[in-house]
Design an enzyme around this catalytic site. Sequence first.
Site, PDB file in Angstrom:
ATOM      1  N   GLY A 246       1.372   1.302  13.285  1.00  0.00           N
ATOM      2  CA  GLY A 246       1.186  -0.134  13.363  1.00  0.00           C
ATOM      3  C   GLY A 246       0.815  -0.774  12.042  1.00  0.00           C
ATOM      4  CG  ASP A 272       2.808   9.447   4.367  1.00  0.00           C
ATOM      5  OD1 ASP A 272       2.696  10.468   3.654  1.00  0.00           O
ATOM      6  OD2 ASP A 272       2.981   8.308   3.885  1.00  0.00           O
TER       7      ASP A 272
END
Length: 381
Positions: A246, A272
């Site tokens: 988000g 990540d």
Amino acid sequence: MSALIIRGARLFDGDAWHDDAEIAVIDGRFVDPAEAPAGAEVIDAAGLDVIPGFIDLQVNGGGGINFNDDPSVATIERISAAHARFGTTALLPTLITDRREARAAAIAAGRAARAANVPGFLGLHIEGPHLSAAKRGVHAAAYVRPMEEQDVRELLGAVAVGDPVMLTVAPESTPVEAVRRLAAAGGIVSLGHTDCDYDTALAYVAAGAATATHLFNAMSPFGHRTPGMVGAILDSGISAGLIADGVHVHPAAARVALRAKRGPGRLFLVTDAMLTIGTDLPEFELNGRTIFRRDGRLALADGTLAGADIDMLSSVRYAAAHFDISLDEAIRMATVYPAEAMRIGRRKGRIVPGYDADFLLLTPGFELKSTWIGGEKVYSA
């Protein structure tokens, strides 16, 4: 011979759900339950769900350390263990742009981790230093540089080990012939941190680039006259990672991308993740710069994002809730699709006979109960 039987669970095998299912494991692989020997350990999993373990192809760190901080077997063990607490059973420790000697140390650590059979270690992701200066993001400018023949030889040596290796490069800094050589040797060449145009991206795909790194982030955007790297990803058959937190990608953009993506490649989830996973650290250092952890974001003081502060279990939940896809499809984005992108889809990502016995036990509310790698429990809530 070690043998295990799990009974009574609701099972998602990668394609469909099966009620009151039974699965069996012998010596780290799923087998037909009829093959399980007498005396096998039996686990009653009634009331629980079983799904394949998550596969994360971009993991910078976890458990309080980044791979760049100390590219060693001990670091790989620590990162893998931190992410196993959130359902990840196979990951690529990711080395971002750094000194040349750091890459050599990372490659050596990968070889040693494979020799030591570190649970959860899949291979390496080397992200940089051959990137676009204009799209380097948080990667240190002092270390971004063009790929030279010495680099190609070093990377070919890493690929030759046999473990999956993902290499994020930008066309601006990487000769197309180098991509051909690396891809032909078995490397998974991923385009990322690039400002290249649509036609250039497709030329590199034709040369062997098979994936793209964190869709939308650090790449030329989509325009109706200049489709850019984003357009090349969606309009070609390559796969691409997507960060579902988000922060890196607005859910509307993710929904559009999922509807637009052309096969056979798929969009798959990556975290990540940085070293904050599994910790309450408020900040950390990266290449001599302070990264602040605030409101689900990791960023420099100027707002430049520096990796993500999310685990794969949370990523799957977020995708299912915000991407207009089913939970089944969100799970596939963290299991089946990354396995296919790394060309290991015939041994990981599903719960079927012959596959590696990497799986999760969860509550019906998608809360993790335990993580299993190769038929061995590595984490229990």
